[in-house]
Design an enzyme around this catalytic site. Sequence first.
Site, PDB file in Angstrom:
ATOM      1  CD  GLU A 211      -3.276   0.910   1.825  1.00  0.00           C
ATOM      2  OE1 GLU A 211      -3.944   1.160   1.923  1.00  0.00           O
ATOM      3  OE2 GLU A 211      -2.392   0.990   3.872  1.00  0.00           O
ATOM      4  CG  HIS A 380      -5.703   1.675  12.843  1.00  0.00           C
ATOM      5  ND1 HIS A 380      -6.527   3.217  12.498  1.00  0.00           N
ATOM      6  CD2 HIS A 380      -5.295   1.315  11.157  1.00  0.00           C
ATOM      7  CE1 HIS A 380      -6.264   3.514  11.299  1.00  0.00           C
ATOM      8  NE2 HIS A 380      -5.921   2.401  10.673  1.00  0.00           N
ATOM      9  CD  GLU A 381      -3.145  -1.115  11.033  1.00  0.00           C
ATOM     10  OE1 GLU A 381      -3.468  -1.896   9.458  1.00  0.00           O
ATOM     11  OE2 GLU A 381      -2.860  -0.357  11.404  1.00  0.00           O
TER      12      GLU A 381
END
Length: 948
Positions: A211, A380-381
Site C-alpha cells: 500500500e 486499528h488494523e
Amino acid sequence: MAPRAAAAVLLLLAVTSAADDGGTAWKRPAAAGDQELRQGAVGVQYSTGANVKAAAAAAAHPRYAAAAAPARVPAVVGFPAQFRGQARLPRFAAPRRYDLRLRPDLVACTFTGTVATAVAVSAPTRFLVLNAADLSVDRASIRFRNLAPKKVLFYADDEILVLWFAKELPLGEGVLNMKFNGTLNDQMRGFYRSTYQYKGKMQNMAVTQFEAVDARRCFPCWDEPAFKAKFKLTLEVPSELVALSNMPVADQTVAGPIKTVRYKESPVMSTYLVAVVVGFFDYIEGATAEGTKVRVYTQVGKSDQGKFALDVGLKSLALYKDYFGTPYPLPKLDMVAIPDFTTGAMENYGLVTFRESSLLFDGHASSVSGKQNVAISVAHELAHQWFGNLVTMEWWTHLWLNEGFATWMSYLAVDSFFPQWNIWTQLLGETAAALKLDSLAESHPIEVEIHHASEADEIFDAISYDKGASVIRMLHNYLGPERFQKALAAYIRKYAYSNAKTEDLWGVLEEKSGEPIKNMMTTWTKQQGYPVINAKLKGNYLELEQAQFLLNGSSGSGMWTVPLTFCCGSYDTQKSFLLQGKSEKLDIKDIAPQCVNTEKGRNFWIKLNINQTGFYRVKYDDELSSALQSALQAKKLSLMDKIGIVDDSLALSMACEETLTSLLRLLYVYHEESDYSVLSHINTVSLSVAKISNDATPGLVGDIKQLLIKLLLSRAEKLGWDPKDGESHLDTLLRPDLLETLVQLGHVKTIDEGIRRFRIFVHDRNTSLLPPDTRKAAYLAVMQNVTSTNRSGYDDLLAVYRQSAVAEEKEHVLGTLCSCKDTNIVLDSLNFALSNEVRNQDAKYVLQGISVEARETAWNWLKGSWDRISKIHGNIMITEFITYIFRLFTSNEKAEELSRFFETRKNPAFERTLKQGIEAVQINARWIQCIRKEPKLAQTVRELLQRP
C-alpha cells in the site's frame, strides 16, 4: 546496506509504423534511455528529467497528442500512447485470478517470479495494460492465450506495461503468463529486505509492503483497489525459514535446501493487500470462539512480548464480528513484527505487518504509553479486515473510508476493552491535529482527487485518518449509537467482497436512518476545511454565523451543513439542530428556558459543540467567553469541553482573531487541572506558545516560559518522578508528559533531577529510579547540558541506543539527540540518522526534537544531504523530513528560501507537503507580527506570574 538494483533501461515506445497506428508513418523520437522491450529480460526503472522533457516534446506532435487523449470507447485500437498520462488503468480488461510464484534469494537480495493471471477481456482491443515498476520482465515468456505480443512497452512515468498484440484479442477470459525478477530493496516498499539478528549473526528477512501502489514492484499486476481478484501464492524459500502469506498453507514439499510452500486460494482482494514474509520467527497463538487461529510472530526469543497484542487481537475480532454483523472472513490471522517498517502497521488480509514498537510490549522495558499504542494499533488494523479488506474503497479518493473508519473503530474497541483509559477524550488530540492541518489553504478535501499513483502516499495524513474519524464521530453522535451501528452493518453486508465509494456509504446510512445524510455529509467530505461558528449574545438572542476558518487570515468560501449542539448553564438540557445556512438567530428563552440570561451570574454560560463532537471551531463574543471562563474556574465543564475551549483559543490566536494575551489568561485558568487528557493538551499548547515567543518576543520569552512552568509545576510535583502503587493508567501517562514539557521549558530543578537519575541508570539499567515511562524525560534533561566539550551524556545516550534491544527505547533516544543547543552535536546527530546504525524507518525520530538554536544547522544539513536522502528513503519518509525541518521556521524570508530550494526538486509524491510546510511558516510569520502589536502582553505575563 543491501545492493541497490543496477541502473536499468527505461522502456518507452520507440517507433511506430503506418500499419501499426493506422495513419502516417510518423516516428516518435526516442527519449534518452527510453526503449522498446525487446527479446530477453530488460529492466524497468523510472524517468529522469531528460526523459520527461523528451516525452513532453514528443507529446507536442499533433498526431501524438490526438492519440494520447483519454480513450474510454468500447473498442480500443490504435496508438498505445493513449494509455499515458491517465490516472487509472483502462477498464477493457480486468484480472480475475493470479497464480503467483516467488523465489526470494535472501543472500543476494534478489527475487524471481512467475505469474499466470486469468484476465477477462470485455471490449475489443489489441492491448493489455497493467502496472509494473522496478522489475525485469522476460519478454519471451509473455503469452496471452498462447499469443505473444508484437511489442512490449514500458511507460516509466506512468508505471505501466503495455502489451501490444498483432490482432484483436478474443472476448472472455484467458491466461496471461510472464516471468520476471527484481531486487529486494532497502526502501521498505514493494518486496524488500529487513535485517535482524539471529544466533548472533545479521540475517535478511523478505517482506512486502504494497500500500498504496507498490505491488507492481513485486509482480506485474492491475495495481488498483477496484481490480479485485483471487490470489493463489507459491513461495520457494530456504527450508529452515518460516514463510507466511495471506492464507493458510495448503501443502509444502522439500527438495534439498529449498521448500516449496503452496497456499490456499484467497477470496477476492485488492493487490495492495497481498503479503509475504520470510524469515526466522517464534510465535504465540490463540483462537476465537469460532475457531479462527490467531498468531503473533516475533523475532526468535521475543514471543512473550506478543501476548498483549494477541489478547487485544482476539478481543477485537470478537467485537467487530458482533458490531458489523459479519464474521471475520478468513480462516487465520497472523500479526508479524517487522524490524524495518515505514509506517506503524499494514492491514494485509490475514497477514498484518507491524513496526515492532506497534505490536510488541515488554512489561519490563516498555512504557505504558507504548502499551496503549499497541492496543490502538492492533484494533486499528483488525478493523481494516472489514473496513478496507472485505469492503474496499473503489479508488484512493475514498481512502478515508478505510483509514477514518479504522481510526474511529479502534477507539471504540479500546474503550470497550479498557474503559479506565478514557480513550475517547484522548481522541481529541487526533481531532486537534486534523483541525490544524485542515485550516491551511493547502489542505485537501477528505475525498481528494488522485491524478497520479505517486500522489496516493501523500494523503495518508491527518485528513484521511483524523478528520475522517472526527466526522464519523460527529455523524455517530447525530444519528445515535444504535441507528449508526445498524446502518454500518448493513453497508458491510451490501458491499462485502466488492468496492464502494463514499456516496455508497451515505446511501445506506440515509436509507436505514431516514435522515438527509448525503446532503449533510457531502459538505464535509467533498470540500476542504471546516467552519468557525461565531457566537454573539444580543439580549435573549443567540446569533450564530459560520465562516470557513483559515489560519492565514483569508476568507474562504466554504459552507457546511453543521450539526450544532449546545447547552446553557448545565449539561442537563442539551439542544441540537442543523445549521444549513450562513447564519441563524435563536431565542434562548424558547430553547433553554432554564438558562436565565438576565441574571448574568455564575450560573449563566453557553457552550456550543458539546464534548467536541462536531468538527468545527467556536469563537465567542467577549460576554460569552468571559462566562465560559467562569464556568471553567467553577469546574462546571466536561473534560472534552475543557480541551476544546483551549484548542479553539490557540487556533484563533494563530489566525490573529484573538490575542496571545487572552490565550495566556485562559491557560492560567487551568493551573489547578489534574486530568491527563486536559493537561496533555495544555502541554502541547504551552510548547507552541513558548516556540512562537522565541521569535515574537525574545525579551519576554523567559517570563512566558516561567509562567507556563508555573501552570504545570504543581501537578508535576504531586506526581513526582516515581510511580505510586495503585495509581491510575492516566496518571502514569501524565507523569512523563509533564516532566518532558518542563524540561523543554527549561525548568532547572526537573533537568537536574533527570540528569541525576540518568547517571544512576547508566551504571544500573535495572534501577527503579528510571523506569521506562520516565526515561525519555531524563534523556531530554541530559541533552540540555551537552556541548561539544562536555559530551559524556551524549555518548552515554548513544551507548543506551546501541545496547538496547527494545524498539521503543531506541526511538526515545533518537528523539532527544537534537534537542541540545550545541549545533555541532546536532549536526553529529543528523549525520548519525543517516548512518548504518539507524534503521531507515527510525531516521525521522532524530529530526523530531531539533532545538530552535540548531534550526539553521538542520536546514543546511537537509540541503547538503538531499540527494542522499532522496536515494535511500521512500516518499513517505521524505515528507516527514520536510515537515520536521520546515516547522522550525517563522519568517516570510525563510519561506521564500525554502520554496526556492525545492523549485528544482519537485515531485508529485511530496508536492502537497511542501506547499503545506511553506504556508505554515508564513502563518507563523503573520502570527509573530500580530503578537508584537499586542500592547498588554508583557503586563499580563507579569501580572499572572505574581498571582499566588
